[in-house]
Write a protein that holds these residues in place. Structure first.
Motif, PDB file in Angstrom:
ATOM      1  N   ASP A   1      24.733  72.011  43.032  1.00  0.00           N
ATOM      2  CA  ASP A   1      25.681  71.678  43.292  1.00  0.00           C
ATOM      3  C   ASP A   1      26.616  72.478  43.988  1.00  0.00           C
ATOM      4  OD1 ASP A   1      24.776  69.204  41.882  1.00  0.00           O
ATOM      5  OD2 ASP A   1      25.367  69.540  40.140  1.00  0.00           O
ATOM      6  N   HIS A   2      26.320  73.431  44.346  1.00  0.00           N
ATOM      7  CA  HIS A   2      27.232  74.089  45.138  1.00  0.00           C
ATOM      8  C   HIS A   2      27.984  73.384  46.229  1.00  0.00           C
ATOM      9  CE1 HIS A   2      24.146  74.225  48.743  1.00  0.00           C
ATOM     10  NE2 HIS A   2      23.789  74.127  47.726  1.00  0.00           N
ATOM     11  N   VAL A   3      29.036  73.995  46.914  1.00  0.00           N
ATOM     12  CA  VAL A   3      30.728  73.265  47.888  1.00  0.00           C
ATOM     13  C   VAL A   3      30.692  73.890  48.745  1.00  0.00           C
ATOM     14  CG1 VAL A   3      31.167  72.461  45.910  1.00  0.00           C
ATOM     15  CG2 VAL A   3      32.161  75.211  46.751  1.00  0.00           C
ATOM     16  N   VAL A   4      31.198  73.339  49.590  1.00  0.00           N
ATOM     17  CA  VAL A   4      31.608  74.014  51.116  1.00  0.00           C
ATOM     18  C   VAL A   4      33.025  73.322  50.659  1.00  0.00           C
ATOM     19  CG1 VAL A   4      31.020  71.451  52.111  1.00  0.00           C
ATOM     20  CG2 VAL A   4      31.462  73.979  54.230  1.00  0.00           C
ATOM     21  N   PHE A   5      34.188  74.234  51.756  1.00  0.00           N
ATOM     22  CA  PHE A   5      35.090  73.310  51.998  1.00  0.00           C
ATOM     23  C   PHE A   5      35.648  73.342  53.098  1.00  0.00           C
ATOM     24  CE2 PHE A   5      34.826  77.810  49.528  1.00  0.00           C
ATOM     25  CZ  PHE A   5      35.360  77.153  47.670  1.00  0.00           C
ATOM     26  N   VAL A   6      37.060  72.178  53.063  1.00  0.00           N
ATOM     27  CA  VAL A   6      37.974  72.382  54.381  1.00  0.00           C
ATOM     28  C   VAL A   6      38.540  72.405  54.300  1.00  0.00           C
ATOM     29  CG1 VAL A   6      36.166  70.393  55.262  1.00  0.00           C
ATOM     30  CG2 VAL A   6      37.855  69.292  53.437  1.00  0.00           C
ATOM     31  N   CYS A   7      40.327  72.892  55.366  1.00  0.00           N
ATOM     32  CA  CYS A   7      41.425  72.373  54.779  1.00  0.00           C
ATOM     33  C   CYS A   7      41.893  72.448  56.120  1.00  0.00           C
ATOM     34  CB  CYS A   7      41.887  74.206  54.978  1.00  0.00           C
ATOM     35  SG  CYS A   7      41.451  75.775  55.077  1.00  0.00           S
ATOM     36  N   GLY A   8      43.599  72.120  56.305  1.00  0.00           N
ATOM     37  CA  GLY A   8      43.624  71.872  57.741  1.00  0.00           C
ATOM     38  C   GLY A   8      45.120  70.626  57.314  1.00  0.00           C
ATOM     39  N   ASN A   9      45.793  70.658  58.693  1.00  0.00           N
ATOM     40  CA  ASN A   9      47.201  69.799  58.654  1.00  0.00           C
ATOM     41  C   ASN A   9      47.254  68.865  58.703  1.00  0.00           C
ATOM     42  OD1 ASN A   9      48.303  72.215  57.881  1.00  0.00           O
ATOM     43  ND2 ASN A   9      48.973  73.502  59.866  1.00  0.00           N
ATOM     44  N   ASP A  10      46.600  68.127  59.903  1.00  0.00           N
ATOM     45  CA  ASP A  10      45.299  66.988  59.908  1.00  0.00           C
ATOM     46  C   ASP A  10      44.144  66.143  59.088  1.00  0.00           C
ATOM     47  OD1 ASP A  10      45.939  65.979  62.675  1.00  0.00           O
ATOM     48  OD2 ASP A  10      44.517  65.062  61.457  1.00  0.00           O
ATOM     49  N   ASP A  11      44.948  64.819  58.688  1.00  0.00           N
ATOM     50  CA  ASP A  11      43.985  64.345  58.165  1.00  0.00           C
ATOM     51  C   ASP A  11      42.507  64.220  58.478  1.00  0.00           C
ATOM     52  OD1 ASP A  11      45.410  65.201  55.365  1.00  0.00           O
ATOM     53  OD2 ASP A  11      46.481  63.294  55.043  1.00  0.00           O
ATOM     54  N   ALA A  12      43.018  63.109  59.794  1.00  0.00           N
ATOM     55  CA  ALA A  12      42.349  62.598  60.310  1.00  0.00           C
ATOM     56  C   ALA A  12      40.839  63.408  60.717  1.00  0.00           C
ATOM     57  CB  ALA A  12      42.308  61.678  62.071  1.00  0.00           C
ATOM     58  N   ALA A  13      41.875  64.767  61.314  1.00  0.00           N
ATOM     59  CA  ALA A  13      40.632  65.852  61.858  1.00  0.00           C
ATOM     60  C   ALA A  13      39.543  66.434  60.282  1.00  0.00           C
ATOM     61  CB  ALA A  13      41.655  66.790  62.409  1.00  0.00           C
ATOM     62  N   LYS A  14      40.289  66.099  59.332  1.00  0.00           N
ATOM     63  CA  LYS A  14      39.235  66.786  58.198  1.00  0.00           C
ATOM     64  C   LYS A  14      38.171  65.598  58.258  1.00  0.00           C
ATOM     65  CE  LYS A  14      42.679  68.163  55.357  1.00  0.00           C
ATOM     66  NZ  LYS A  14      43.904  68.775  53.977  1.00  0.00           N
ATOM     67  N   ALA A  15      38.743  64.236  58.107  1.00  0.00           N
ATOM     68  CA  ALA A  15      38.100  63.299  57.882  1.00  0.00           C
ATOM     69  C   ALA A  15      36.435  62.827  58.474  1.00  0.00           C
ATOM     70  CB  ALA A  15      38.502  61.350  58.094  1.00  0.00           C
ATOM     71  N   GLN A  16      36.881  63.115  60.066  1.00  0.00           N
ATOM     72  CA  GLN A  16      35.991  64.002  61.681  1.00  0.00           C
ATOM     73  C   GLN A  16      35.247  64.670  60.750  1.00  0.00           C
ATOM     74  OE1 GLN A  16      37.257  64.496  65.768  1.00  0.00           O
ATOM     75  NE2 GLN A  16      36.297  62.693  66.064  1.00  0.00           N
ATOM     76  N   THR A  17      35.462  66.104  60.034  1.00  0.00           N
ATOM     77  CA  THR A  17      34.924  67.341  60.042  1.00  0.00           C
ATOM     78  C   THR A  17      33.774  66.664  58.054  1.00  0.00           C
ATOM     79  OG1 THR A  17      36.469  69.161  61.350  1.00  0.00           O
ATOM     80  CG2 THR A  17      35.061  69.665  59.239  1.00  0.00           C
ATOM     81  N   ARG A  18      34.127  65.948  57.549  1.00  0.00           N
ATOM     82  CA  ARG A  18      33.879  65.509  56.171  1.00  0.00           C
ATOM     83  C   ARG A  18      32.595  65.046  57.216  1.00  0.00           C
ATOM     84  NH1 ARG A  18      37.084  66.238  51.562  1.00  0.00           N
ATOM     85  NH2 ARG A  18      35.574  65.214  50.482  1.00  0.00           N
TER      86      ARG A  18
END
Ligand SMILES: NC(=O)c1ccc[n+]([C@@H]2O[C@H](COP(=O)([O-])OP(=O)(O)OC[C@H]3O[C@@H](n4cnc5c(N)ncnc54)[C@H](OP(=O)(O)O)[C@@H]3O)[C@@H](O)[C@H]2O)c1
Length: 204
Positions: free
Chosen positions: A134-151
């Protein structure tokens, strides 16, 4: 989807190859067009999403060559690390109050920077199941829509939603970039780059 991958090293090759395999319309950016690559600006102009897979010390120059106008309004997934081997051993050219992700966001305020995948070897980035657990990858950033697109793209690379940890705004890049100091030692301790970490919490 039209995607720009800036960078022709191991990371750019792994990400662009996987995206093409998934059916995306990919252009790979380089300083000079040759073979299958185009200049940074041509790739960035093409992409609805842009990956920064350039050498960390050169990322601001590479993105400047890509053109602020070609990055404006777009999700810019920053995979680069601010590694500095000039002193012999590994170090970062940023300190704990700064990060490359933040420098990129500050230099290109109209881009929607998401730091992600920089804590993982390039083969594992695009094939999460190649390492069990169950290893993980991180996201961070100021824009929630951009993070959703990345996800969404991470999901296409095999990362289940529950293993994509959102660390908050772009200042969290300080932590994920400094993790590289530990990552390099883990690579030595585990005998290679094909590993990742999981995060366990006490049952509630
Ligand atoms: N290797 C991994 O598994 C891994 C994992 C996580 C994060 N990362 C990070 O991902 C990034 C890419 O790593 P990599 O090993 O694939 O490649 P790299 O050798 O670090 O970078 C290659 C890219 O950087 C560009 N570049 C180098 N100097 C430049 C300059 N002065 N101006 C503009 N562009 C320049 C090159 O352009 P040209 O195409 O014109 O040569 C090339 O596209 C790095 O920031 C690295 O720290 C790597």
């Amino acid at each position: 989807m039209r995607i720009a991958v800036l960078g022709t090293g191991m990371v750019g090759s792994a990400i662009s190859g996987k995206l093409a395999e998934l059916g995306h319309d990919v252009r790979v950016g380089s300083r000079t067009a040759s073979g299958g690559t185009v200049e940074f600006a041509d790739a960035a102009a093409h992409g609805e999403i842009v990956f920064n897979c350039t050498n960390g010390a050169a990322s601001l120059d590479a993105l400047a060559a890509a053109g602020a106008n070609n990055l404006a309004g777009k999700t810019l997934i920053d995979v680069a690390n601010p590694l500095d081997f000039s002193g012999g051993g590994p170090a970062l050219f940023t300190d704990t109050t700064d990060s490359l992700g933040e420098r990129i966001q500050a230099a290109f305020p109209d881009a929607r920077v998401v730091k992600s995948l920089n804590t993982i070897n390039c083969n594992l980035m695009v094939d999460a199941a190649s390492v069990p657990g169950d290893h993980v990858v991180f996201v961070c950033g100021n824009d929630d829509a951009a993070k959703a697109q990345t996800r969404g793209l991470l999901g296409e690379f095999g990362w289940p939603a529950e293993r994509v940890l959102d660390l908050g705004d772009i200042t969290a890049a300080r932590g994920t970039e400094h993790y590289l100091m530990l990552w390099l030692r883990l690579m030595g301790a585990t005998g290679g780059p094909n590993f990742n970490i999981s995060v366990s919490t006490m049952p509630r």
